[in-house]
Design a protein around this motif. Sequence first.
Motif, mmCIF file in Angstrom:
data_model
loop_
_atom_site.group_PDB
_atom_site.id
_atom_site.type_symbol
_atom_site.label_atom_id
_atom_site.label_comp_id
_atom_site.label_asym_id
_atom_site.label_seq_id
_atom_site.Cartn_x
_atom_site.Cartn_y
_atom_site.Cartn_z
ATOM 1 N N THR A 1 0.804 -1.223 0.000
ATOM 2 C CA THR A 1 0.000 0.000 0.000
ATOM 3 C C THR A 1 0.834 1.269 0.000
ATOM 4 O O THR A 1 0.400 2.285 -0.522
ATOM 5 C CB THR A 1 -0.961 0.047 1.203
ATOM 6 N N ASP B 1 -3.641 6.599 -2.266
ATOM 7 C CA ASP B 1 -4.788 6.169 -1.457
ATOM 8 C C ASP B 1 -5.985 5.787 -2.318
ATOM 9 O O ASP B 1 -6.693 4.828 -2.008
ATOM 10 C CB ASP B 1 -5.203 7.257 -0.473
ATOM 11 N N SER B 2 -6.214 6.532 -3.393
ATOM 12 C CA SER B 2 -7.378 6.248 -4.238
ATOM 13 C C SER B 2 -7.304 4.843 -4.837
ATOM 14 O O SER B 2 -8.313 4.144 -4.922
ATOM 15 C CB SER B 2 -7.506 7.287 -5.349
ATOM 16 N N ILE C 1 -7.910 2.283 -1.994
ATOM 17 C CA ILE C 1 -9.348 2.213 -1.690
ATOM 18 C C ILE C 1 -10.064 1.358 -2.732
ATOM 19 O O ILE C 1 -10.877 0.493 -2.388
ATOM 20 C CB ILE C 1 -9.956 3.636 -1.610
ATOM 21 N N LEU D 1 -8.993 4.784 5.368
ATOM 22 C CA LEU D 1 -8.691 5.641 4.223
ATOM 23 C C LEU D 1 -9.896 6.364 3.629
ATOM 24 O O LEU D 1 -9.756 7.469 3.125
ATOM 25 C CB LEU D 1 -8.028 4.823 3.118
ATOM 26 N N ASP D 2 -11.043 5.730 3.638
ATOM 27 C CA ASP D 2 -12.210 6.296 2.971
ATOM 28 C C ASP D 2 -12.995 7.139 3.967
ATOM 29 O O ASP D 2 -13.373 6.674 5.032
ATOM 30 C CB ASP D 2 -13.092 5.173 2.411
#
Length: 69
Positions: free
Chosen positions: A15, A20-21, A24, A50-51
């Motif tokens: 990760t 991050d996108s 996710i 994260l979301d």
Amino acid sequence: MHDRLTEARAVLADTTQHPDSLVILAARVVVGQTDDARECGDALDLLRLLDRRPLHAIAAASFPNGGAA
């Protein structure tokens, strides 16, 4: 489907090297396609971190049609 799950697992395994996108998105794929309850739980935990959306919105996005096949 199998290739998507494999690719998503690879993203989640590293990760720190991905935005991050993408992490996710990969977590959503794992939640929606894995048969492993622990893997699903781990992916949901990552989504929670994260979301920024509420968990019910995350679950709705991960399980379209309420999870019905």
